[in-house]
Design an enzyme around this catalytic site. Structure first.
Site, mmCIF file in Angstrom:
data_model
loop_
_atom_site.group_PDB
_atom_site.id
_atom_site.type_symbol
_atom_site.label_atom_id
_atom_site.label_comp_id
_atom_site.label_asym_id
_atom_site.label_seq_id
_atom_site.Cartn_x
_atom_site.Cartn_y
_atom_site.Cartn_z
ATOM 1 N N SER A 93 0.877 -1.177 0.000
ATOM 2 C CA SER A 93 0.000 0.000 0.000
ATOM 3 C C SER A 93 0.913 1.225 0.000
ATOM 4 O O SER A 93 2.100 1.120 0.358
ATOM 5 C CB SER A 93 -0.843 -0.024 1.279
ATOM 6 N N TYR A 143 -2.015 -1.687 10.275
ATOM 7 C CA TYR A 143 -1.989 -1.770 8.803
ATOM 8 C C TYR A 143 -0.633 -1.267 8.283
ATOM 9 O O TYR A 143 -0.006 -1.909 7.441
ATOM 10 C CB TYR A 143 -3.135 -0.921 8.239
HETATM 11 N N1 LIG Z 1 -8.684 -0.386 -1.376
HETATM 12 C C1 LIG Z 1 -7.657 0.368 -1.078
HETATM 13 O O1 LIG Z 1 -7.776 1.604 -0.934
HETATM 14 C C2 LIG Z 1 -6.284 -0.245 -0.939
HETATM 15 C C3 LIG Z 1 -5.183 0.627 -0.997
HETATM 16 C C4 LIG Z 1 -3.901 0.072 -0.890
HETATM 17 C C5 LIG Z 1 -3.736 -1.292 -0.735
HETATM 18 N N2 LIG Z 1 -4.837 -2.098 -0.674
HETATM 19 C C6 LIG Z 1 -4.616 -3.537 -0.525
HETATM 20 O O2 LIG Z 1 -5.090 -4.196 -1.682
HETATM 21 C C7 LIG Z 1 -5.456 -5.546 -1.370
HETATM 22 C C8 LIG Z 1 -6.813 -5.860 -1.970
HETATM 23 O O3 LIG Z 1 -7.797 -5.075 -1.346
HETATM 24 P P1 LIG Z 1 -9.123 -4.539 -2.093
HETATM 25 O O4 LIG Z 1 -8.996 -3.077 -2.210
HETATM 26 O O5 LIG Z 1 -9.359 -5.337 -3.321
HETATM 27 O O6 LIG Z 1 -10.227 -4.836 -0.969
HETATM 28 P P2 LIG Z 1 -11.373 -5.968 -0.857
HETATM 29 O O7 LIG Z 1 -11.814 -5.941 0.549
HETATM 30 O O8 LIG Z 1 -12.383 -5.759 -1.924
HETATM 31 O O9 LIG Z 1 -10.604 -7.317 -1.208
HETATM 32 C C9 LIG Z 1 -9.861 -8.044 -0.269
HETATM 33 C C10 LIG Z 1 -10.161 -9.529 -0.484
HETATM 34 O O10 LIG Z 1 -9.366 -10.296 0.427
HETATM 35 C C11 LIG Z 1 -10.200 -11.314 0.998
HETATM 36 N N3 LIG Z 1 -9.640 -11.692 2.301
HETATM 37 C C12 LIG Z 1 -9.573 -10.939 3.423
HETATM 38 N N4 LIG Z 1 -9.018 -11.647 4.418
HETATM 39 C C13 LIG Z 1 -8.739 -12.876 3.924
HETATM 40 C C14 LIG Z 1 -8.159 -14.038 4.476
HETATM 41 N N5 LIG Z 1 -7.784 -14.097 5.764
HETATM 42 N N6 LIG Z 1 -7.962 -15.118 3.676
HETATM 43 C C15 LIG Z 1 -8.358 -15.091 2.376
HETATM 44 N N7 LIG Z 1 -8.935 -14.006 1.808
HETATM 45 C C16 LIG Z 1 -9.121 -12.915 2.573
HETATM 46 C C17 LIG Z 1 -11.571 -10.656 1.112
HETATM 47 O O11 LIG Z 1 -12.611 -11.601 1.265
HETATM 48 C C18 LIG Z 1 -11.634 -9.858 -0.179
HETATM 49 O O12 LIG Z 1 -12.163 -10.636 -1.251
HETATM 50 C C19 LIG Z 1 -5.371 -5.649 0.154
HETATM 51 O O13 LIG Z 1 -4.161 -6.273 0.527
HETATM 52 C C20 LIG Z 1 -5.382 -4.196 0.598
HETATM 53 O O14 LIG Z 1 -4.750 -4.007 1.848
HETATM 54 C C21 LIG Z 1 -6.105 -1.602 -0.780
#
Ligand SMILES: NC(=O)c1ccc[n+]([C@@H]2O[C@H](COP(=O)([O-])OP(=O)(O)OC[C@H]3O[C@@H](n4cnc5c(N)ncnc54)[C@H](O)[C@@H]3O)[C@@H](O)[C@H]2O)c1
Length: 281
Positions: free
Chosen positions: A159, A172
């Site tokens: 991130s 985080y």
């Molecule tokens: N959305 C943002 O603003 C953002 C910004 C920077 C980084 N990220 C990172 O990007 C990645 C994807 O996030 P996203 O934005 O698609 O959010 P999201 O919540 O839509 O997707 C995350 C997915 O991970 C799955 N998940 C969570 N815990 C789990 C576990 N213990 N085992 C298996 N699956 C699990 C969830 O069910 C979900 O499908 C994450 O690592 C998040 O930290 C997100």
């Protein structure tokens, strides 16, 4: 988007958190570029996380979208915190699809609280999912990548908060910074096998992780469920480019590049896809 080239033809990619959001977008993009997919998601909520995680229906939708690209996909419900379950999911995927070339360790959770009130279970769950879970994912995958003897690419989803700290999210920030150290250690050890390891560092991404009342209220204190437009304004103020957030496809484009031979000399890199957030913040 123009029709992607077939840069990943003949490859097999493991993607965690593949039921929705960025993980689903990565599955669709890598499949469009020719890869078969091993998809893993927990598809159930976690008590300390106060927005809903993905569902079985979400994972089924990812399967449909990948199959629409005429690629194969094996989707498994598994929790990245469970090494045995991850091994079973990856072993089954490799048996079905015939190898493993790419790992996108993307599953993650978010949470917000000042350090003083950050609960122990929220800390533990965050480190377990966002840091330990990434390591277990790699650990389950690596024997297969090495056995294939054809190198490969591992991308860990960090991130902008893995490059710079932010308030109210120490767990985080710690987990996402930890991924940079893990990435560098893996890149050093695996380079001799032509396995490249990199992190991606997104800005805010337009997914359910942030597009929920809890997160919007954090960006706009005092509002119970702030409207999208007000949230967009605050989110945009964090970026250098005049955009409020990335779409999942923006991150997938970077992931696809890092997984392709066009990035054959890119390893040990922390790759921001953050609209400039990490130089401003
Ligand atoms: N959305 C943002 O603003 C953002 C910004 C920077 C980084 N990220 C990172 O990007 C990645 C994807 O996030 P996203 O934005 O698609 O959010 P999201 O919540 O839509 O997707 C995350 C997915 O991970 C799955 N998940 C969570 N815990 C789990 C576990 N213990 N085992 C298996 N699956 C699990 C969830 O069910 C979900 O499908 C994450 O690592 C998040 O930290 C997100």
């Amino acid at each position: 988007m123009n029709a992607p080239t077939q840069r990943l033809a003949g490859k097999v990619a493991l993607i965690t958190g593949a039921a929705r959001g960025q993980g689903r977008s990565h599955a669709v993009r890598l499949a469009a570029e020719g890869a078969d997919i091993i998809a893993v998601d927990r598809c159930a909520d976690i008590d300390s996380v106060n927005y809903p995680l993905a569902t079985d229906d979400d994972l089924n939708e990812t399967v449909k979208l990948v199959e629409a690209s005429d690629r194969r996909i094996l989707a498994t419900r598994a929790d990245v915190r469970d090494l045995d379950a991850m091994r079973a999911a990856v072993d089954a995927g490799v048996a079905e699809l015939g190898g493993l070339d790419i790992v996108v360790a993307n599953a993650g959770i978010a949470g917000y609280a000042p350090v003083l009130t950050l609960e122990a279970d929220a800390w533990t769950d965050m480190i377990d999912v966002n840091l330990n879970g990434v390591f277990w994912t790699v650990k389950a995958a690596l024997p297969h990548m090495l056995a294939g003897g054809r190198g490969g690419s591992i991308v860990l989803t960090s991130s902008a908060a893995g490059l710079r700290a932010m308030e109210n999210s120490a767990h985080y920030v710690a987990a996402k910074h930890g991924l940079v150290g893990l990435m560098k250690a893996l890149a050093l050890e695996l380079g001799r096998h032509r396995i490249r390891v990199n992190t991606v560092h997104p800005t805010t991404v337009n997914t359910a992780m942030v597009q929920n009342p809890m997160t919007r209220a954090l960006f706009l204190p005092g509002h119970v469920d702030p409207p999208q437009e007000r949230f967009a304004k605050v989110a945009q103020s964090l970026n250098v480019l005049p955009e409020p957030w990335a779409e999942p496809e923006d991150i997938s484009a970077a992931v696809a590049f890092l997984c392709s031979d066009e990035a054959r000399l890119v390893t040990g890199a922390a790759f921001p896809v953050d609209a400039g957030m990490s130089i401003r913040w």
